[in-house]
Design a protein around this motif. Structure first.
Motif, PDB file in Angstrom:
ATOM      1  N   VAL A 145       0.839  -1.204   0.000  1.00 20.64           N
ATOM      2  CA  VAL A 145       0.000   0.000   0.000  1.00 20.64           C
ATOM      3  C   VAL A 145       0.878   1.261   0.000  1.00 20.64           C
ATOM      4  O   VAL A 145       1.909   1.286   0.678  1.00 20.64           O
ATOM      5  CB  VAL A 145      -0.895  -0.023   1.275  1.00 20.64           C
ATOM      6  N   TRP A 147       1.410   5.698   0.442  1.00 20.72           N
ATOM      7  CA  TRP A 147       1.184   6.610   1.570  1.00 20.72           C
ATOM      8  C   TRP A 147       0.062   7.619   1.351  1.00 20.72           C
ATOM      9  O   TRP A 147      -0.289   8.363   2.264  1.00 20.72           O
ATOM     10  CB  TRP A 147       2.473   7.366   1.910  1.00 20.72           C
ATOM     11  N   ASN A 148      -0.500   7.699   0.165  1.00 20.50           N
ATOM     12  CA  ASN A 148      -1.473   8.786  -0.057  1.00 20.50           C
ATOM     13  C   ASN A 148      -2.842   8.507   0.559  1.00 20.50           C
ATOM     14  O   ASN A 148      -3.466   9.381   1.139  1.00 20.50           O
ATOM     15  CB  ASN A 148      -1.581   9.148  -1.536  1.00 20.50           C
ATOM     16  N   LYS A 171       1.474  -4.703   3.903  1.00 16.35           N
ATOM     17  CA  LYS A 171       2.693  -3.909   4.106  1.00 16.35           C
ATOM     18  C   LYS A 171       2.339  -2.453   3.794  1.00 16.35           C
ATOM     19  O   LYS A 171       2.161  -2.074   2.647  1.00 16.35           O
ATOM     20  CB  LYS A 171       3.818  -4.382   3.169  1.00 16.35           C
ATOM     21  N   SER A 174       6.289   2.861   4.332  1.00 12.97           N
ATOM     22  CA  SER A 174       7.133   3.067   5.521  1.00 12.97           C
ATOM     23  C   SER A 174       6.716   4.303   6.313  1.00 12.97           C
ATOM     24  O   SER A 174       6.802   4.316   7.535  1.00 12.97           O
ATOM     25  CB  SER A 174       8.587   3.268   5.108  1.00 12.97           C
ATOM     26  N   GLY A 213      10.247  -1.195   1.793  1.00 13.69           N
ATOM     27  CA  GLY A 213       9.911  -1.955   0.585  1.00 13.69           C
ATOM     28  C   GLY A 213      11.049  -2.872   0.172  1.00 13.69           C
ATOM     29  O   GLY A 213      10.816  -3.980  -0.324  1.00 13.69           O
ATOM     30  N   GLU A 218      10.015  -6.760  -0.684  1.00 16.57           N
ATOM     31  CA  GLU A 218      10.666  -7.760  -1.562  1.00 16.57           C
ATOM     32  C   GLU A 218      10.313  -9.187  -1.129  1.00 16.57           C
ATOM     33  O   GLU A 218      10.066 -10.055  -1.965  1.00 16.57           O
ATOM     34  CB  GLU A 218      12.187  -7.584  -1.533  1.00 16.57           C
ATOM     35  N   THR A 232      -0.510  -1.281  -4.891  1.00 22.56           N
ATOM     36  CA  THR A 232      -0.832   0.087  -5.316  1.00 22.56           C
ATOM     37  C   THR A 232       0.389   0.942  -5.059  1.00 22.56           C
ATOM     38  O   THR A 232       0.938   0.933  -3.951  1.00 22.56           O
ATOM     39  CB  THR A 232      -2.044   0.663  -4.556  1.00 22.56           C
ATOM     40  N   GLY A 233       0.802   1.660  -6.079  1.00 22.27           N
ATOM     41  CA  GLY A 233       1.975   2.521  -5.911  1.00 22.27           C
ATOM     42  C   GLY A 233       2.395   3.093  -7.250  1.00 22.27           C
ATOM     43  O   GLY A 233       1.598   3.194  -8.192  1.00 22.27           O
ATOM     44  N   SER A 234       3.654   3.456  -7.340  1.00 19.24           N
ATOM     45  CA  SER A 234       4.151   4.137  -8.532  1.00 19.24           C
ATOM     46  C   SER A 234       4.363   3.137  -9.682  1.00 19.24           C
ATOM     47  O   SER A 234       4.549   1.938  -9.450  1.00 19.24           O
ATOM     48  CB  SER A 234       5.473   4.827  -8.205  1.00 19.24           C
ATOM     49  N   GLU A 255      -2.229  -1.272  -9.265  1.00 19.42           N
ATOM     50  CA  GLU A 255      -2.927   0.026  -9.361  1.00 19.42           C
ATOM     51  C   GLU A 255      -1.840   1.083  -9.325  1.00 19.42           C
ATOM     52  O   GLU A 255      -1.255   1.334  -8.268  1.00 19.42           O
ATOM     53  CB  GLU A 255      -3.901   0.209  -8.196  1.00 19.42           C
ATOM     54  N   LEU A 256      -1.558   1.705 -10.469  1.00 18.61           N
ATOM     55  CA  LEU A 256      -0.355   2.540 -10.568  1.00 18.61           C
ATOM     56  C   LEU A 256      -0.701   4.017 -10.793  1.00 18.61           C
ATOM     57  O   LEU A 256      -1.814   4.439 -10.538  1.00 18.61           O
ATOM     58  CB  LEU A 256       0.538   1.989 -11.676  1.00 18.61           C
ATOM     59  N   GLY A 257       0.246   4.745 -11.285  1.00 18.76           N
ATOM     60  CA  GLY A 257       0.075   6.192 -11.438  1.00 18.76           C
ATOM     61  C   GLY A 257      -0.928   6.562 -12.511  1.00 18.76           C
ATOM     62  O   GLY A 257      -1.371   5.729 -13.296  1.00 18.76           O
ATOM     63  N   CYS A 289      -4.089   9.201  -7.020  1.00 22.61           N
ATOM     64  CA  CYS A 289      -3.809   8.525  -8.293  1.00 22.61           C
ATOM     65  C   CYS A 289      -4.780   8.997  -9.359  1.00 22.61           C
ATOM     66  O   CYS A 289      -4.400   9.201 -10.497  1.00 22.61           O
ATOM     67  CB  CYS A 289      -3.891   7.021  -8.115  1.00 22.61           C
ATOM     68  N   GLU A 390       3.352  12.119 -14.354  1.00 26.45           N
ATOM     69  CA  GLU A 390       2.342  12.258 -13.309  1.00 26.45           C
ATOM     70  C   GLU A 390       2.792  13.370 -12.358  1.00 26.45           C
ATOM     71  O   GLU A 390       3.947  13.406 -11.958  1.00 26.45           O
ATOM     72  CB  GLU A 390       2.224  10.945 -12.535  1.00 26.45           C
ATOM     73  N   PHE A 392       2.252  14.419  -8.759  1.00 24.98           N
ATOM     74  CA  PHE A 392       1.647  13.880  -7.540  1.00 24.98           C
ATOM     75  C   PHE A 392       1.682  14.932  -6.441  1.00 24.98           C
ATOM     76  O   PHE A 392       2.361  14.803  -5.433  1.00 24.98           O
ATOM     77  CB  PHE A 392       2.394  12.604  -7.138  1.00 24.98           C
TER      78      PHE A 392
HETATM   79  P1  NDP Z   1       5.854   3.557  -4.289  1.00 18.99           P
HETATM   80  O1  NDP Z   1       5.679   2.725  -5.493  1.00 18.99           O
HETATM   81  O2  NDP Z   1       7.159   4.161  -4.029  1.00 18.99           O
HETATM   82  O3  NDP Z   1       5.490   2.719  -2.967  1.00 18.99           O
HETATM   83  C1  NDP Z   1       4.300   2.001  -2.852  1.00 18.99           C
HETATM   84  C2  NDP Z   1       4.485   0.855  -1.888  1.00 18.99           C
HETATM   85  O4  NDP Z   1       5.437  -0.070  -2.444  1.00 18.99           O
HETATM   86  C3  NDP Z   1       5.053   1.260  -0.530  1.00 18.99           C
HETATM   87  O5  NDP Z   1       4.493   0.445   0.481  1.00 18.99           O
HETATM   88  C4  NDP Z   1       6.539   0.946  -0.696  1.00 18.99           C
HETATM   89  O6  NDP Z   1       7.214   0.715   0.511  1.00 18.99           O
HETATM   90  C5  NDP Z   1       6.450  -0.332  -1.502  1.00 18.99           C
HETATM   91  N1  NDP Z   1       7.706  -0.689  -2.174  1.00 18.99           N
HETATM   92  C6  NDP Z   1       8.717   0.115  -2.560  1.00 18.99           C
HETATM   93  N2  NDP Z   1       9.716  -0.611  -3.128  1.00 18.99           N
HETATM   94  C7  NDP Z   1       9.308  -1.902  -3.108  1.00 18.99           C
HETATM   95  C8  NDP Z   1       9.882  -3.119  -3.542  1.00 18.99           C
HETATM   96  N3  NDP Z   1      11.083  -3.173  -4.113  1.00 18.99           N
HETATM   97  N4  NDP Z   1       9.190  -4.259  -3.366  1.00 18.99           N
HETATM   98  C9  NDP Z   1       7.967  -4.251  -2.799  1.00 18.99           C
HETATM   99  N5  NDP Z   1       7.379  -3.123  -2.343  1.00 18.99           N
HETATM  100  C10 NDP Z   1       8.028  -1.954  -2.504  1.00 18.99           C
HETATM  101  O7  NDP Z   1       4.700   4.638  -4.414  1.00 18.99           O
HETATM  102  P2  NDP Z   1       4.367   5.846  -3.437  1.00 18.99           P
HETATM  103  O8  NDP Z   1       4.277   5.355  -2.056  1.00 18.99           O
HETATM  104  O9  NDP Z   1       5.294   6.952  -3.723  1.00 18.99           O
HETATM  105  O10 NDP Z   1       2.874   6.191  -3.902  1.00 18.99           O
HETATM  106  C11 NDP Z   1       2.573   7.089  -4.898  1.00 18.99           C
HETATM  107  C12 NDP Z   1       2.203   6.378  -6.186  1.00 18.99           C
HETATM  108  O11 NDP Z   1       1.085   5.513  -5.989  1.00 18.99           O
HETATM  109  C13 NDP Z   1       1.763   7.358  -7.248  1.00 18.99           C
HETATM  110  O12 NDP Z   1       2.377   7.066  -8.473  1.00 18.99           O
HETATM  111  C14 NDP Z   1       0.263   7.109  -7.370  1.00 18.99           C
HETATM  112  O13 NDP Z   1      -0.293   7.452  -8.586  1.00 18.99           O
HETATM  113  C15 NDP Z   1       0.154   5.668  -7.061  1.00 18.99           C
HETATM  114  N6  NDP Z   1      -1.199   5.354  -6.626  1.00 18.99           N
HETATM  115  C16 NDP Z   1      -2.013   4.606  -7.448  1.00 18.99           C
HETATM  116  C17 NDP Z   1      -3.318   4.355  -7.102  1.00 18.99           C
HETATM  117  C18 NDP Z   1      -4.210   3.537  -7.971  1.00 18.99           C
HETATM  118  O14 NDP Z   1      -5.182   2.997  -7.448  1.00 18.99           O
HETATM  119  N7  NDP Z   1      -3.940   3.391  -9.240  1.00 18.99           N
HETATM  120  C19 NDP Z   1      -3.893   4.889  -5.872  1.00 18.99           C
HETATM  121  C20 NDP Z   1      -2.967   5.654  -5.096  1.00 18.99           C
HETATM  122  C21 NDP Z   1      -1.657   5.862  -5.474  1.00 18.99           C
HETATM  123  P3  NDP Z   1       8.099   1.882   1.217  1.00 18.99           P
HETATM  124  O15 NDP Z   1       7.138   2.956   1.597  1.00 18.99           O
HETATM  125  O16 NDP Z   1       8.682   1.177   2.371  1.00 18.99           O
HETATM  126  O17 NDP Z   1       9.106   2.331   0.204  1.00 18.99           O
END
Ligand code: NDP
Length: 487
Positions: A145, A147-148, A171, A174, A213, A218, A232-234, A255-257, A289, A390, A392
């Motif tokens: 998950v 942080w947003n 997870k 952080s 992460g 990992e 969900t993340g970048s 679910e990405l950017g 996102c 994007e 953000f």
């Molecule tokens: P990140 O991709 O940096 O982090 C997302 C999650 O992945 C965090 O829990 C992070 O942990 C974890 N992570 C990082 N590196 C790894 C790895 N090597 N293996 C496994 N997990 C890992 O994204 P952000 O937190 O910066 O979030 C912002 C992004 O999320 C934006 O691009 C946004 O658009 C997208 N997003 C998409 C949504 C959707 O539904 N499509 C909804 C909301 C956001 P840690 O924090 O410890 O680094």
């Protein structure tokens, strides 16, 4: 100090290491949390496998009851969780309250669906034989998950996973583990069954492992006993998730950017569109996102639209989310503010005009946090970073167009395809946009908002698979083909 929830117990990390969570509005330490690593995940996986045997055997109706009771516990403790969320994430208390409401609404949605999962009966060409499709839970799932929206994006994974009979390890990001740990602690206490037969969730059904992460994340990707990854993340980390999880042939959703276009035609309800452009871009300090990230205005309405939107931005109080006066909190991370500043400077260098904002919100207490003014840019070239990447954070680039075809072509020129909207009273224009916009979601005269009732997700670089809606359950169930022959 906060703890992780592993095997039904609140625990420290195996290594004993910890780290601090800081408030992005003040820089103050909010709490200390365990810095988990591979070993903590491995312990959680063991507990989740044991719990799966029991949880997958609980009747679907009782699974629904447990989720409903979990929601009651979250609601009862909502004020405390909202405080934690505001302190660790930066969002306003109002936004934190809405996030908790959305979390509960989503979990209740899957509580209702738990007993409605159906398979099918299939006629076969062989005489005296028939087929069935039986839908079974997959096993141990991992939810990663950002942080947003730490709580809602945890819920979009946990809700369908549990309803379908799986167990899940979460997870959190952080920098935002605290509200999640508290919410999961409460969910784990949920009961089901009546009288003497009343039980709580089997220990290990829901767990949370805090830490980076690079280690915790990992291990979730690599561990062969975790069969399903919901991320969900970048987009860059999403690509990595797919590569690593793919080696173990895990089921993955991403679910990405996004870089959502909002297209406003001259026949739209402009007052409503202006209001929703503001919310759609600046809610949660623009860290969404599916936020409105590119605003396309038909030429004849552009000047007045931009003027009225700028007037709203001028009244927006930027500050600590804990204050009732605040309408927009800080950017969550210093690195993210630098990224936003770089994107705005790039646009300015290429000739963009700053209508409002374009700099840090400064002075007094604001200097302690990662504040930035809501920013409106016009004359933005198509190759500027804010046009192609994007953004953000609280930055809205505005573009103009003559015809709908031109707007659709510009909207689709992005590598992303998450959300999109068209604002018009013309049914033909609306239908054309619904058909042509390259996005997982299209809103017509409506705010970019992820309804629990509808599938939500992206195309192109915005992701793979869907969360929300009954469709999300498909990603937590394995269809088993069965042939029965009458002999
Ligand atoms: P990140 O991709 O940096 O982090 C997302 C999650 O992945 C965090 O829990 C992070 O942990 C974890 N992570 C990082 N590196 C790894 C790895 N090597 N293996 C496994 N997990 C890992 O994204 P952000 O937190 O910066 O979030 C912002 C992004 O999320 C934006 O691009 C946004 O658009 C997208 N997003 C998409 C949504 C959707 O539904 N499509 C909804 C909301 C956001 P840690 O924090 O410890 O680094």
């Amino acid at each position: 100090m906060a703890k992780m929830l592993i095997g039904g117990e609140l625990v420290d990390s195996v290594s004993g290491q910890t780290y601090e969570v800081r408030n992005p509005a003040t820089g103050a330490v909010v709490d200390t949390v365990p810095k988990g690593n591979e070993k903590d995940v491995q312990q959680a996986v063991g507990a989740a496998e044991t719990a799966f045997k029991e949880w997958s055997d609980v009747t679907p109706e009782d699974r629904g009851v447990a989720l409903t009771n979990a929601c009651a516990l979250i609601k009862k403790n909502g004020a405390e969780i909202a405080q934690l969320l505001t302190q660790e994430q930066g969002k306003t208390l109002f936004e934190a309250g809405l996030e908790i409401h959305h979390l509960v609404h989503g979990l209740e949605f899957y509580a209702g669906l738990a007993s409605k999962v159906r398979g099918s009966h299939v006629p076969l060409p062989q005489k005296g034989a028939y087929g069935m499709v039986v839908r079974q839970p997959i096993g141990v799932c991992g939810g990663i998950v950002p942080w947003n929206f730490p709580l809602t994006l945890m819920g979009t994974k946990l809700g369908p996973a549990l309803a379908a009979g799986n167990t899940i390890i979460i997870k959190p990001a952080s920098t935002t583990p605290l509200a999640t740990v508290r919410a999961i602690e409460l969910i784990a206490q949920a009961t089901f069954g009546e009288g003497k037969a009343q039980k709580t969730l089997p220990k290990g059904t829901v767990q949370v492992v805090t830490g980076p992460g690079s280690t915790v994340g990992e291990e979730i990707l690599k561990n062969p006993h975790i069969r399903r990854i919901a991320f969900t993340g970048s987009t860059p980390v999403g690509r990595h998730v797919m590569e690593v999880a793919g080696r173990e042939i895990k089921r993955v959703t991403l679910e990405l950017g996004g870089s959502d276009p909002m297209i406003v035609m001259d026949d739209a309800n402009l007052d409503l569109a202006i209001k929703m452009a503001d919310i759609g871009r600046f809610f949660n300090c623009g860290q969404m996102c599916l936020g409105v990230k590119r605003l396309f205005l038909q030429e004849s309405i552009a000047e007045s639209f931009v003027g009225k939107l700028a007037d709203i931005l001028k009244t927006k109080t930027v500050g600590n989310g804990a204050s009732k006066e605040t309408r927009m909190g800080p950017i969550h991370l210093e690195s993210q503010r630098k990224e936003i500043e770089g994107q705005v400077e790039d646009a300015k260098a290429r000739g963009a005009k700053v209508i409002f904002g374009g700099e840090r919100a400064k002075g007094g207490e604001l200097d302690k946090g990662f504040f930035y003014l809501p920013t409106l840019l016009t004359n933005v070239p198509d190759d500027a970073r804010v046009s192609v990447e994007e953004t953000f954070g609280p930055v809205l680039p505005v573009f103009t167009f003559k015809t709908l075809d031109e707007a659709l072509a510009k909207a689709n020129s992005s590598e992303f395809g998450l959300g999109s909207s068209i604002w018009t009273r013309n049914l033909i224009s609306a239908n054309k946009a619904i058909d042509k916009l390259q996005a997982g979601n299209v809103w017509v005269n409506s705010l970019h908002y992820g309804y629990d009732e509808l599938p939500f997700g992206g195309v192109k670089s915005s992701g793979l698979g869907r969360e929300h809606g009954p469709e999300a359950l498909d990603y937590y169930l394995e269809p088993k083909g069965v042939v029965v022959v009458n002999v």
